[in-house]
Design a protein around this motif. Structure first.
Motif, PDB file in Angstrom:
ATOM      1  N   GLU A 167       1.987   5.610  -7.726  1.00 52.51           N
ATOM      2  CA  GLU A 167       0.816   5.789  -8.586  1.00 52.51           C
ATOM      3  C   GLU A 167       0.773   7.198  -9.178  1.00 52.51           C
ATOM      4  OE1 GLU A 167      -3.629   4.093  -8.351  1.00 52.51           O
ATOM      5  OE2 GLU A 167      -3.018   5.297  -6.634  1.00 52.51           O
ATOM      6  N   LYS A 223       0.931   4.059  -3.028  1.00 52.79           N
ATOM      7  CA  LYS A 223       0.721   5.474  -2.701  1.00 52.79           C
ATOM      8  C   LYS A 223       1.844   6.349  -3.260  1.00 52.79           C
ATOM      9  CE  LYS A 223       1.302   7.640   1.461  1.00 52.79           C
ATOM     10  NZ  LYS A 223       1.199   7.726   2.912  1.00 52.79           N
ATOM     11  N   ARG A 224       3.073   5.876  -3.186  1.00 54.07           N
ATOM     12  CA  ARG A 224       4.216   6.676  -3.634  1.00 54.07           C
ATOM     13  C   ARG A 224       4.377   6.711  -5.153  1.00 54.07           C
ATOM     14  NH1 ARG A 224       9.226   6.084   0.503  1.00 54.07           N
ATOM     15  NH2 ARG A 224       8.035   6.244   2.429  1.00 54.07           N
ATOM     16  N   HIS A 282       0.817  -1.217   0.000  1.00 56.94           N
ATOM     17  CA  HIS A 282       0.000   0.000   0.000  1.00 56.94           C
ATOM     18  C   HIS A 282       0.851   1.268   0.000  1.00 56.94           C
ATOM     19  CE1 HIS A 282      -3.604  -2.381   0.435  1.00 56.94           C
ATOM     20  NE2 HIS A 282      -3.011  -3.049   1.402  1.00 56.94           N
ATOM     21  N   GLU A 283       1.977   1.232   0.690  1.00 57.98           N
ATOM     22  CA  GLU A 283       2.880   2.381   0.712  1.00 57.98           C
ATOM     23  C   GLU A 283       3.512   2.601  -0.667  1.00 57.98           C
ATOM     24  OE1 GLU A 283       4.838   5.737   2.010  1.00 57.98           O
ATOM     25  OE2 GLU A 283       3.231   4.645   3.014  1.00 57.98           O
TER      26      GLU A 283
END
Length: 81
Positions: free
Chosen positions: A58, A55-56, A51-52
């Motif tokens: 995308e 987030k970074r 998920h991190e």
């Protein structure tokens, strides 16, 4: 361990192979693309939470294409989940 293969669209890389341990990235291998850059992105992401990384990375754009190898990696990780 979960292994996943993704075919990127709109970029130079032709394939992304991902190995996950739950939500932790164990390994990433790009086929094609800018070898040094894709290798660097892959190494930086190893050991990180999916998920991190999504987030970074995308939305990262390459040369006005509207996507990039990092953006395609984010899409691949979403698909792997």
């Amino acid at each position: 361990m979960k292994k996943f293969t993704y075919t990127p669209r709109g970029v130079c890389s032709r394939q992304i192979d991902i190995e996950l341990d739950g939500e932790i990235i164990k390994s990433i291998k790009f086929t094609g693309g800018c070898h040094g850059n894709t290798q660097g992105v892959a190494k930086l992401c190893e050991g990180m939470n999916v998920h991190e990384v999504i987030k970074r990375l995308e939305g990262t754009d390459c040369k006005g294409r509207g996507t990039s190898c990092p953006d395609q990696l984010a899409k691949a990780l979403k698909s792997a989940l």
